[in-house]
Motif scaffolding. Structure first.
Motif, PDB file in Angstrom:
ATOM      1  N   VAL A 124       0.601  -1.136  -0.013  1.00 19.32           N
ATOM      2  CA  VAL A 124      -0.044   0.555  -0.331  1.00 19.32           C
ATOM      3  C   VAL A 124       1.203   0.858  -0.059  1.00 19.32           C
ATOM      4  CG1 VAL A 124      -1.359   1.335   1.817  1.00 19.32           C
ATOM      5  CG2 VAL A 124      -1.492  -0.891   1.163  1.00 19.32           C
ATOM      6  N   ALA A 130       2.400   1.388  -3.675  1.00 16.39           N
ATOM      7  CA  ALA A 130       1.893   2.083  -4.666  1.00 16.39           C
ATOM      8  C   ALA A 130       1.088   3.378  -4.245  1.00 16.39           C
ATOM      9  CB  ALA A 130      -0.132   1.224  -4.343  1.00 16.39           C
ATOM     10  N   MET A 182      -8.852  -1.348 -11.587  1.00 13.44           N
ATOM     11  CA  MET A 182      -9.453  -1.010  -9.551  1.00 13.44           C
ATOM     12  C   MET A 182     -10.294  -2.859 -10.336  1.00 13.44           C
ATOM     13  SD  MET A 182     -11.373   2.247  -9.955  1.00 13.44           S
ATOM     14  CE  MET A 182     -11.455   2.349  -7.655  1.00 13.44           C
ATOM     15  N   VAL A 186      -3.875  -2.839  -6.124  1.00 12.71           N
ATOM     16  CA  VAL A 186      -4.144  -1.461  -5.201  1.00 12.71           C
ATOM     17  C   VAL A 186      -3.543  -0.050  -6.167  1.00 12.71           C
ATOM     18  CG1 VAL A 186      -3.432   0.089  -3.187  1.00 12.71           C
ATOM     19  CG2 VAL A 186      -3.678  -2.321  -2.966  1.00 12.71           C
ATOM     20  N   ILE A 191      -6.466   1.196  -7.965  1.00 11.03           N
ATOM     21  CA  ILE A 191      -7.738   1.542  -7.156  1.00 11.03           C
ATOM     22  C   ILE A 191      -7.481   3.285  -6.450  1.00 11.03           C
ATOM     23  CG2 ILE A 191      -8.849   1.317  -4.929  1.00 11.03           C
ATOM     24  CD1 ILE A 191      -8.323  -0.920  -5.266  1.00 11.03           C
ATOM     25  N   ILE A 192      -6.043   3.616  -5.772  1.00 14.37           N
ATOM     26  CA  ILE A 192      -5.834   4.779  -5.247  1.00 14.37           C
ATOM     27  C   ILE A 192      -5.468   5.325  -6.060  1.00 14.37           C
ATOM     28  CG2 ILE A 192      -3.373   5.600  -4.166  1.00 14.37           C
ATOM     29  CD1 ILE A 192      -3.025   3.656  -3.036  1.00 14.37           C
ATOM     30  N   ILE A 205      -6.675   4.770   0.416  1.00 19.10           N
ATOM     31  CA  ILE A 205      -5.837   4.538   1.229  1.00 19.10           C
ATOM     32  C   ILE A 205      -6.141   3.563   2.265  1.00 19.10           C
ATOM     33  CG2 ILE A 205      -3.275   4.342   2.626  1.00 19.10           C
ATOM     34  CD1 ILE A 205      -2.733   6.921   1.440  1.00 19.10           C
ATOM     35  N   GLY A 231      -7.394   0.583  -0.159  1.00 25.38           N
ATOM     36  CA  GLY A 231      -5.828   0.309  -0.894  1.00 25.38           C
ATOM     37  C   GLY A 231      -6.230  -1.293   0.041  1.00 25.38           C
ATOM     38  N   ARG A 247      -8.560  -4.207   0.129  1.00 28.77           N
ATOM     39  CA  ARG A 247      -7.785  -4.951  -0.936  1.00 28.77           C
ATOM     40  C   ARG A 247      -6.881  -5.931  -0.795  1.00 28.77           C
ATOM     41  NH1 ARG A 247      -9.680  -7.049  -5.858  1.00 28.77           N
ATOM     42  NH2 ARG A 247      -8.422  -6.394  -7.409  1.00 28.77           N
TER      43      ARG A 247
END
Length: 234
Positions: free
Chosen positions: A37, A40, A70, A111, A114-115, A160, A163, A166
Motif C-alpha cells: 500500500v 502504491a 480497479m 492496489v 484503486i488509489i 488508502i 487499498g 483490498r
C-alpha cells in the motif's frame, strides 16, 4: 459441545495466548500489505493527480483503462507477476519468485489502480472548484499537485484504507507468486485456505477472526476520517 464450538473456543484461545505461529502469519501479512500500500500510494497519488490536471490525446482511454483495472482479478495479477519473475521470465535471474517481495509486487499491481483512479476523481473535483484561485496565484499544474493532494488529504486517507483492505483480503495473487510456504510466504488468507483444507479449523478460525477484526478497524478508520472531514468542512 459440538465440534464447531470446540474449534471456536480453541481459536479464541490461540488469539488470547498470542500463539507464535498465528502471530508470525499475521506479522507477515501486515508487513506485505503495508509495504504494498505504501508503494502504491507513492506512485498512485501523484499519478492520479497528474491525470486530473493534464489532458492529452488518449487521456480518456487511459482513464477508462485505469478504472477497469480497479476490478482486476487477483489471479490474473498473480499470473502476470509469476510470468515476469519465473526462471524463463525477464526478471527470473533476480530470484524473487516465492518470496515476500513477489507478493508485495502482486499486491501493488492490485492496489495501484484503486488509489490512482480514486485520487484522480477527488483531485479533479477540487481542481474544478479552486481552478480560478490557483491560477490567480500563478501556480503551474505541477505546483498544483501537492496543494490539491494536501487539500484532499482526508478523502485520500479513506482511499488508502480502501487499498489496504483490498490488499489484506486478497488470496489468489499471493498464493500464485508466494507459494504459501510455511514461515516464508504464508499470510492470513492463504493460511486460512490451507488450514481449512487440512481440517485444522481452530487456526483457520483464529486467523479469520483476526482478519475480520482488521477489516473492521479499516472501516472504522475510514468512517472516522470521513466524519472528521465533514465536521471540518461544516
Amino acid at each position: 459441545m459440538s465440534q464447531d464450538a470446540n474449534a471456536f473456543q480453541t481459536a479464541l484461545a490461540l488469539i488470547l495466548s498470542l500463539d507464535p505461529d498465528l502471530l508470525d502469519i499475521v506479522r507477515l501479512s501486515l508487513q506485505v500489505s503495508c509495504s504494498a500500500v505504501l508503494l502504491a500510494a507513492l506512485i498512485g497519488l501523484p499519478l492520479g493527480a497528474a491525470l486530473a490536471l493534464w489532458h492529452f490525446p488518449g487521456h480518456g482511454i487511459l482513464v477508462v483503462a485505469l478504472n477497469a483495472l480497479m476490478g482486476l482479478p487477483p489471479v490474473v495479477a498473480g499470473l502476470c507477476v509469476y510470468l515476469l519473475l519465473s526462471r524463463a521470465g525477464p526478471l527470473g535471474e533476480l530470484g524473487l519468485l516465492f518470496t515476500p517481495t513477489a507478493m508485495v509486487v502482486a499486491q501493488v499491481i492490485l492496489v495501484l489502480p484503486i488509489i490512482a483512479a480514486l485520487t484522480r476523481q477527488q483531485v479533479e473535483e477540487l481542481h474544478h472548484e479552486y481552478r480560478e484561485q490557483l491560477q490567480s496565484l500563478g501556480l503551474s499544474r505541477l505546483r498544483m499537485i501537492p496543494t490539491l493532494l494536501w487539500d484532499a488529504r482526508f478523502g485520500l486517507v479513506t482511499v488508502i484504507l480502501a487499498g489496504f483492505g483490498r490488499a489484506s483480503a486478497e488470496v489468489g495473487a499471493v498464493m500464485i507468486v508466494g507459494g504459501n510456504i510455511d514461515g516464508v510466504t504464508r499470510v492470513m488468507t492463504t493460511a486460512i485456505v490451507l488450514e481449512t483444507s487440512k481440517g485444522d479449523l481452530p487456526l483457520a478460525l483464529g486467523l479469520g477472526i483476526v482478519l475480520l477484526g482488521l477489516v473492521a478497524l479499516i472501516n472504522a478508520g475510514a468512517y472516522l476520517v470521513g466524519e472528521s472531514a465533514r465536521r471540518r468542512l461544516g
